[in-house]
Design a protein around this motif. Structure first.
Motif, short mmCIF file in Angstrom:
data_model
loop_
_atom_site.label_atom_id
_atom_site.label_comp_id
_atom_site.label_asym_id
_atom_site.label_seq_id
_atom_site.Cartn_x
_atom_site.Cartn_y
_atom_site.Cartn_z
N GLY A 321 -34.10 22.63 42.13
CA GLY A 321 -33.05 23.64 41.99
C GLY A 321 -33.45 24.70 40.98
O GLY A 321 -34.31 24.49 40.13
N ILE A 322 -32.82 25.85 41.06
CA ILE A 322 -33.07 26.95 40.13
C ILE A 322 -31.78 27.71 39.94
O ILE A 322 -30.96 27.82 40.86
CB ILE A 322 -34.20 27.88 40.63
CG1 ILE A 322 -34.60 28.87 39.54
CG2 ILE A 322 -33.79 28.58 41.92
CD1 ILE A 322 -35.86 29.64 39.86
N GLY A 323 -31.57 28.19 38.72
CA GLY A 323 -30.34 28.92 38.46
C GLY A 323 -30.34 29.54 37.09
O GLY A 323 -31.29 29.43 36.30
N ALA A 324 -29.23 30.24 36.78
CA ALA A 324 -29.08 30.93 35.50
C ALA A 324 -28.74 29.94 34.39
O ALA A 324 -27.98 29.00 34.60
CB ALA A 324 -28.00 32.00 35.62
N ASP A 325 -29.31 30.18 33.21
CA ASP A 325 -29.07 29.33 32.05
C ASP A 325 -28.65 30.20 30.88
O ASP A 325 -29.16 31.31 30.68
CB ASP A 325 -30.35 28.56 31.69
CG ASP A 325 -30.18 27.72 30.45
OD1 ASP A 325 -29.63 26.61 30.56
OD2 ASP A 325 -30.60 28.16 29.37
N GLY A 326 -27.72 29.71 30.08
CA GLY A 326 -27.24 30.45 28.91
C GLY A 326 -26.82 29.51 27.80
O GLY A 326 -26.57 28.31 28.04
N ALA A 327 -26.74 30.03 26.58
CA ALA A 327 -26.37 29.20 25.43
C ALA A 327 -25.80 30.08 24.33
O ALA A 327 -26.16 31.26 24.20
CB ALA A 327 -27.55 28.40 24.91
N LEU A 328 -24.92 29.48 23.54
CA LEU A 328 -24.41 30.07 22.29
C LEU A 328 -24.77 29.09 21.18
O LEU A 328 -24.49 27.89 21.30
CB LEU A 328 -22.90 30.29 22.34
CG LEU A 328 -22.38 31.29 23.38
CD1 LEU A 328 -20.86 31.30 23.36
CD2 LEU A 328 -22.92 32.69 23.08
N GLY A 329 -25.38 29.59 20.10
CA GLY A 329 -25.81 28.68 19.05
C GLY A 329 -25.80 29.32 17.68
O GLY A 329 -25.55 30.52 17.52
N VAL A 330 -26.12 28.50 16.68
CA VAL A 330 -26.23 28.93 15.28
C VAL A 330 -27.50 28.31 14.71
O VAL A 330 -27.73 27.10 14.87
CB VAL A 330 -25.01 28.51 14.45
CG1 VAL A 330 -25.22 28.89 12.98
CG2 VAL A 330 -23.75 29.16 14.97
N GLU A 331 -28.30 29.13 14.04
CA GLU A 331 -29.54 28.66 13.40
C GLU A 331 -29.43 28.85 11.90
O GLU A 331 -29.05 29.94 11.43
CB GLU A 331 -30.73 29.43 13.95
CG GLU A 331 -32.07 28.98 13.38
CD GLU A 331 -33.21 29.80 13.94
OE1 GLU A 331 -33.99 29.28 14.76
OE2 GLU A 331 -33.32 30.99 13.55
N VAL A 340 -32.69 24.47 11.18
CA VAL A 340 -31.91 23.57 12.02
C VAL A 340 -31.00 24.42 12.90
O VAL A 340 -30.63 25.53 12.53
CB VAL A 340 -31.09 22.57 11.18
CG1 VAL A 340 -31.99 21.67 10.37
CG2 VAL A 340 -30.13 23.32 10.25
N PHE A 341 -30.65 23.90 14.07
CA PHE A 341 -29.81 24.68 14.97
C PHE A 341 -28.92 23.75 15.77
O PHE A 341 -29.21 22.56 15.95
CB PHE A 341 -30.66 25.54 15.91
CG PHE A 341 -31.43 24.77 16.94
CD1 PHE A 341 -30.92 24.56 18.22
CD2 PHE A 341 -32.68 24.25 16.65
CE1 PHE A 341 -31.63 23.85 19.17
CE2 PHE A 341 -33.40 23.53 17.60
CZ PHE A 341 -32.88 23.33 18.86
N GLY A 342 -27.84 24.32 16.27
CA GLY A 342 -26.94 23.64 17.19
C GLY A 342 -26.44 24.64 18.21
O GLY A 342 -26.21 25.81 17.88
#
Length: 381
Positions: A321-331, A340-342
């Motif tokens: 499979g293939i598709g769009a990926d996204g994230a919201l984080g803090v480093e 460190v990050f989450g």
């Protein structure tokens, strides 16, 4: 032999014995200072400024402190914005080595300005009067006291004060960690789930994610293109739980066969998953861009967007499979080399990539969260 010759020979033997006794001590002190200076330079390059001064003690305790030790201590104090203490160190360095000049290319501008300012002020200072050797003279008859001129009554030496400099910006740990060209490796662990074929009828959207949740792990490599933007490649693995109530009928086992339980999404046909030939592991690779919102600070929120590909064996067939990926984080940068990050993640992959669905137009949605570490593996500029 005259008594004078005997006394002179005894003094020469004493001086020779003192030299033989103290020569190994002086050599050991020089070796300890060279080792301490090399380790202190390594600590300075790594940004461990608090440990540099303590490591320079073997050099600073000597009567003849070497110029490189003075220079490294002054640079460390400048990096910590302790300019008053750095000025004192520069004064001692130039007093011991008046010919020293800073390097306009290698040394920070604040340090170069400080050395030149102190050097100009030391040149403007009057030299200290040399001490005269004590001599024995015959007493003279008393004479009337003469009034000394005003210049003669002034003290022979006078104190001076170095004018404070205006502190220039010292690169922060966040700016050093995210500098352009920096190469960073990362490792993270978390959880991830998708609302797929194994959702129980009637559990709803949230219940489907709880049923299909599993642990995930990832490793990655990224390159900082500019101060606020980086590009990275991440490989990850997700282990899903066992099939729900295997061996029962479709309706009882929780396989989604009722169109009324799809929350309005169009559904046609779902095939039963065979636990003997269906892998519980999903592997994937993600290529994405990450934008830091406050790249110069220790703590910076960021957004990530890219493309993710997945692979899983379903009923003895490899599904991709293939598709769009996204994230919201803090480093959060801990040192110039470690952060460190989450983050929370979301991926929408093509239909049937993670289960045995024949056709769906809404795709498979994966949601997750992870915590991890990032380590910069390139040296500072």
């Amino acid at each position: 032999m005259t008594p004078g010759c005997h006394f002179g020979t005894g003094r020469l033997w004493s001086l020779a014995l003192l030299f033989v006794a103290f020569a190994p001590v002086v050599h050991a002190q020089s070796a300890a200072c060279r080792a301490a200076l090399a380790e202190a330079e390594s600590l300075y390059r790594d940004g461990n400024f608090d440990d540099v001064e303590r490591r320079l003690d073997p050099c600073l305790a000597r009567a003849d402190v070497p110029t490189p030790a003075y220079r490294l201590l002054a640079l460390t104090l400048v990096r910590q914005q302790r300019l008053a203490e750095a000025q004192d160190v520069v004064v001692r360095m130039l007093s011991a080595d008046p010919a020293y000049t800073p390097d306009d290319v290698q040394d920070p501008p604040v340090y170069v300005s400080l050395v030149r300012l102190v050097a100009r002020q030391l040149v403007a200072m009057p030299p200290e009067p040399q001490r005269r050797a004590a001599v024995v003279v015959r007493p003279l008859p008393p004479r009337p006291a003469a009034v000394l001129p005003e210049a003669a009554r002034r003290p022979a030496s006078r104190s001076y004060r170095v004018r404070p400099l205006v502190a220039r910006e010292v690169p922060s740990a966040g700016r050093t960690f995210r500098r352009p060209g920096a190469i960073t490796v990362e490792a993270a662990a978390g959880t991830e789930s998708y609302d797929g074929e194994r959702r129980r009828v009637g559990d709803g959207l949230a219940g489907g994610f709880v049923t299909n949740g599993g642990l995930s792990a990832s490793v990655g490599l990224s390159v900082q293109a500019v101060q606020w933007l980086s590009v990275g490649l991440t490989a990850s693995t997700l282990r899903l739980p066992g099939l729900v109530r295997d061996g029962l009928t479709d309706f009882e086992s929780g396989y989604l066969t009722d169109p009324n339980g799809t929350l309005g999404f169009p559904v046609t046909t779902y095939a039963t998953l065979d636990p003997a030939t269906t892998s519980r592991r999903v592997t994937s690779a993600t290529l994405a861009l990450r934008a830091d919102l406050t790249p110069g600070r220790r703590v910076s929120p960021y957004v990530r967007a890219g493309v993710r590909s997945t692979a899983r064996r379903v009923n003895d067939r490899l599904r991709l499979g293939i598709g769009a990926d996204g994230a919201l984080g803090v480093e959060a940068v801990a040192t110039p080399r470690l952060a460190v990050f989450g983050e929370t993640t979301a991926t929408l992959v093509s239909d049937g990539a993670l289960d045995a669905a024949v056709y769906r137009r809404n795709g498979d949605l994966l949601l997750g969260a992870r915590l991890g570490l990032r380590v910069r593996i390139t040296d500072s500029q």
